[in-house]
Enzyme design. Structure first.
Site, PDB file in Angstrom:
ATOM      1  N   ARG A  42       0.824  -1.206   0.000  1.00 33.56           N
ATOM      2  CA  ARG A  42       0.000   0.000   0.000  1.00 33.56           C
ATOM      3  C   ARG A  42       0.871   1.274   0.000  1.00 33.56           C
ATOM      4  O   ARG A  42       0.401   2.343  -0.389  1.00 33.56           O
ATOM      5  CB  ARG A  42      -0.921  -0.046   1.221  1.00 33.56           C
ATOM      6  CG  ARG A  42      -2.334   0.456   0.959  1.00 33.56           C
ATOM      7  CD  ARG A  42      -3.270  -0.066   2.011  1.00 33.56           C
ATOM      8  NE  ARG A  42      -4.474   0.751   2.087  1.00 33.56           N
ATOM      9  CZ  ARG A  42      -4.797   1.526   3.124  1.00 33.56           C
ATOM     10  NH1 ARG A  42      -4.030   1.579   4.191  1.00 33.56           N
ATOM     11  NH2 ARG A  42      -5.912   2.242   3.085  1.00 33.56           N
ATOM     12  N   ILE A  68      -7.400   6.497  -0.961  1.00 28.26           N
ATOM     13  CA  ILE A  68      -7.285   5.068  -1.234  1.00 28.26           C
ATOM     14  C   ILE A  68      -8.160   4.423  -0.166  1.00 28.26           C
ATOM     15  O   ILE A  68      -8.051   4.733   1.016  1.00 28.26           O
ATOM     16  CB  ILE A  68      -5.826   4.580  -1.212  1.00 28.26           C
ATOM     17  CG1 ILE A  68      -5.737   3.057  -1.318  1.00 28.26           C
ATOM     18  CG2 ILE A  68      -5.041   5.062  -0.006  1.00 28.26           C
ATOM     19  CD1 ILE A  68      -4.292   2.546  -1.517  1.00 28.26           C
ATOM     20  N   SER A  69      -9.084   3.569  -0.589  1.00 28.28           N
ATOM     21  CA  SER A  69     -10.096   3.038   0.333  1.00 28.28           C
ATOM     22  C   SER A  69      -9.467   2.263   1.482  1.00 28.28           C
ATOM     23  O   SER A  69      -8.330   1.789   1.395  1.00 28.28           O
ATOM     24  CB  SER A  69     -11.057   2.116  -0.412  1.00 28.28           C
ATOM     25  OG  SER A  69     -11.673   2.803  -1.474  1.00 28.28           O
ATOM     26  N   GLN A  70     -10.252   2.124   2.554  1.00 32.73           N
ATOM     27  CA  GLN A  70      -9.854   1.302   3.702  1.00 32.73           C
ATOM     28  C   GLN A  70      -9.651  -0.159   3.240  1.00 32.73           C
ATOM     29  O   GLN A  70     -10.484  -0.677   2.482  1.00 32.73           O
ATOM     30  CB  GLN A  70     -10.978   1.386   4.727  1.00 32.73           C
ATOM     31  CG  GLN A  70     -10.717   0.635   5.995  1.00 32.73           C
ATOM     32  CD  GLN A  70     -11.921   0.656   6.925  1.00 32.73           C
ATOM     33  OE1 GLN A  70     -12.890   1.395   6.696  1.00 32.73           O
ATOM     34  NE2 GLN A  70     -11.875  -0.149   7.953  1.00 32.73           N
TER      35      GLN A  70
END
Ligand code: SAH
Length: 221
Positions: A42, A68-70
């Site tokens: 990530r 950036i999504s969970q």
């Protein structure tokens, strides 16, 4: 072929990544999804000052006020999609490219559309660096991509006031769409299975907070 930079990032904090993935495993995420997430550091998508948060289970800022999504959200949406190798998938909201890369690693052929050019450009670089072929578009994805329809899977990674009709039309019969639907603050993860030309089976899952889906068939700017 993955780039040298990704090989380095994969080594940087594999302990942090593994512990996040075991947390997700305890929450019921499938082994296939976790295996794909294991291959995607990530850190690649965020600025260096956030590296110590790379494996916190939270959304993190990227450029242009987007996120950036969970990881739990990405993992749940991926599981709800029930990807089979070779599935033709439309992703609305490319953002960082993280979700699209995971879907590709699961064997999907991903068509991804983003409305912000700067994000699309960074995501295209990411797709090259991760050695995958995501077909990338710039535009309003709330209208789908009619010229490439039908899609076996559709994933919308921004919050929508309703399910755009165009996306329902562009879903193949037997196909699955996952879309967060609600107001601008909270959305319910909604899974839609198309069982016939105008027949849909809808199930609702947990509540989430996404950035808004902005477009003709969603929120106004
Ligand atoms: N899938 C992304 C999540 C990105 S956040 C990831 O893995 O990082 C949602 C993205 O949707 C934002 O980048 C936003 O610019 C984009 N977006 C919002 N409305 C859109 C629309 N109508 N068409 C395409 N992209 C849209």
């Amino acid at each position: 072929m993955i780039s040298q930079r990704i090989k380095i990032l994969l080594e940087l904090n594999s302990a942090g990544r593994n512990s996040l993935l075991s947390e997700l495993s305890m929450k019921g995420i499938s082994a296939a999804t976790l295996d794909a997430m294991k291959l995607v550091p990530r850190e690649y998508f965020i600025s260096e000052d956030l590296y110590n948060h790379a494996y916190d289970d939270m959304a993190l800022p990227i450029d242009d006020n987007q996120t950036i999504s969970q990881p739990l959200t990405v993992a749940l949406m991926t599981d709800l999609l029930e990807i089979k190798p070779g599935d033709k998938v439309l992703e609305v909201g490319t953002g960082s490219g993280y979700q699209a890369i995971i879907l590709s690693y699961l064997g999907a052929v991903v068509y991804s559309i983003e409305r912000i050019e700067n994000l699309q450009n960074s995501a295209k670089t990411a797709f090259e660096d991760f050695g995958i072929n995501v077909i990338s578009f710039l535009g309003d994805g709330s209208a789908g991509l009619p010229e490439f329809a039908p899609f076996e899977r559709i994933i919308v990674t921004a919050g929508s006031p309703h399910t755009p009709l165009e996306l329902k039309e562009q879903l193949d019969i037997g196909g699955i769409m996952v879309i967060p639907v609600g107001d601008k603050n909270y959305q319910t993860m909604t899974k839609i299975i198309k069982t016939g030309k105008n027949k849909f089976k809808v199930t609702e899952h947990d509540s989430f907070r996404f950035v808004p889906l902005i477009g003709n068939s969603a929120w106004d700017i």
